[in-house]
Design an enzyme around this catalytic site. Structure first.
Site, PDB file in Angstrom:
ATOM      1  N   ARG A 277       0.837  -1.202   0.000  1.00 51.05           N
ATOM      2  CA  ARG A 277       0.000   0.000   0.000  1.00 51.05           C
ATOM      3  C   ARG A 277       0.870   1.249   0.000  1.00 51.05           C
ATOM      4  NH1 ARG A 277      -3.728   0.213   4.833  1.00 51.05           N
ATOM      5  NH2 ARG A 277      -4.551  -1.691   3.877  1.00 51.05           N
TER       6      ARG A 277
ATOM      7  N   ARG B  20      -0.892   7.220  10.631  1.00 55.07           N
ATOM      8  CA  ARG B  20      -1.234   5.859  10.237  1.00 55.07           C
ATOM      9  C   ARG B  20      -2.437   5.893   9.297  1.00 55.07           C
ATOM     10  NH1 ARG B  20      -2.341   0.637  10.360  1.00 55.07           N
ATOM     11  NH2 ARG B  20      -4.192  -0.195  11.400  1.00 55.07           N
TER      12      ARG B  20
ATOM     13  N   SER C 227      -6.414  -0.167   7.967  1.00 54.97           N
ATOM     14  CA  SER C 227      -7.743  -0.781   7.902  1.00 54.97           C
ATOM     15  C   SER C 227      -8.171  -1.206   9.301  1.00 54.97           C
ATOM     16  CB  SER C 227      -7.734  -1.976   6.956  1.00 54.97           C
ATOM     17  OG  SER C 227      -6.749  -2.918   7.344  1.00 54.97           O
TER      18      SER C 227
ATOM     19  N   ASP D 272     -13.762  -4.513   7.212  1.00 54.86           N
ATOM     20  CA  ASP D 272     -14.646  -5.634   7.514  1.00 54.86           C
ATOM     21  C   ASP D 272     -15.492  -5.276   8.736  1.00 54.86           C
ATOM     22  OD1 ASP D 272     -13.191  -7.223  10.016  1.00 54.86           O
ATOM     23  OD2 ASP D 272     -11.772  -6.203   8.699  1.00 54.86           O
TER      24      ASP D 272
END
Length: 232
Positions: free
Chosen positions: A24, A87, A90, A204
């Protein structure tokens, strides 16, 4: 050069984005930065510096977990004079109203990690975000019409908990989501009196069971990245 980062002095900007995934970091550098160069490949934890709207900014992976981000944050601050650590990660939702791809600003980071228990001889320490970066990020999100959630998150040492239902206690006390690094980052930043903020995208949900793909986590989440880049 530090133990885990092969950059030379001056190679890393005062502001750095810190995704967990080094791929990423590579995607962010290739997508958003100009005149980029790679300053780190040790352990394939890729780090890059370039220009965003004419301003120098760096981006580097940190790996997973409190120990990993704590090592990199310590070296970035003490060896390379980084002042702003953001930061971009996810997280898993703990609340019904926090959906996939929602953005969360971590105001504070509760944790089940033993790091601060050891550091403070059994006393509780509350790792918190930089108010300066938090307030600026709120203003940026508002100017871009990007909706965000903000509050307490859980930094967990466990990805696969023995008791799946254990998340419900945190949820009952208003914790928004779970991730694995923010408490470590906030603690190291506080120790060295620099600024840190975790901006998280929900990948999620422990409520619904929905989740994004690994490719989506690597190369999407653009709103989060654009907010973080504006913090330079």
């Amino acid at each position: 050069m530090s133990i885990h980062i092969e950059a030379k002095k001056g190679d890393i900007a005062e502001t750095i984005l810190l995704p967990g995934d080094p791929l990423r970091a590579k995607w962010i550098a290739e997508t958003y930065l100009e005149e980029t160069f790679c300053f780190n490949k040790i352990r394939n934890m890729f780090g890059y510096t370039g220009l965003y709207q004419g301003k120098p900014i760096s981006v580097m992976g940190t790996g997973m977990g409190v120990p990993s981000i704590s090592i990199y944050a310590h070296e970035l601050i003490t060896e390379y004079d980084v002042k702003n650590l953001i930061r971009v990660g996810s997280a898993g939702s703990y609340q019904k109203d926090i959906k996939l791809r929602d953005i969360v600003f971590a105001m504070a980071a509760s944790s089940n990690s033993g790091l601060n228990t050891l550091r403070f001889n059994g006393a509780d320490y509350a790792p918190t975000a930089s108010f300066k970066l938090f307030q600026k990020a709120l203003d940026i999100a508002k100017s871009k019409n990007i909706a965000i959630k903000a509050g307490n998150v859980l930094t967990s040492d466990e990805f696969y908990a023995d008791n799946f239902e254990s998340y419900k206690k945190w949820s009952e006390f208003g914790v928004l989501c779970v991730e694995m690094e923010s408490a470590g980052l906030y603690t190291i930043a506080a120790k060295h009196q620099v600024e840190a903020l975790s901006i998280l995208t929900i990948s999620d949900s422990l409520i619904s069971g929905e989740h994004t793909t690994s490719k989506e986590r690597e190369t999407s989440f653009k709103d989060m990245i654009e907010i973080a880049l504006e913090l330079t």
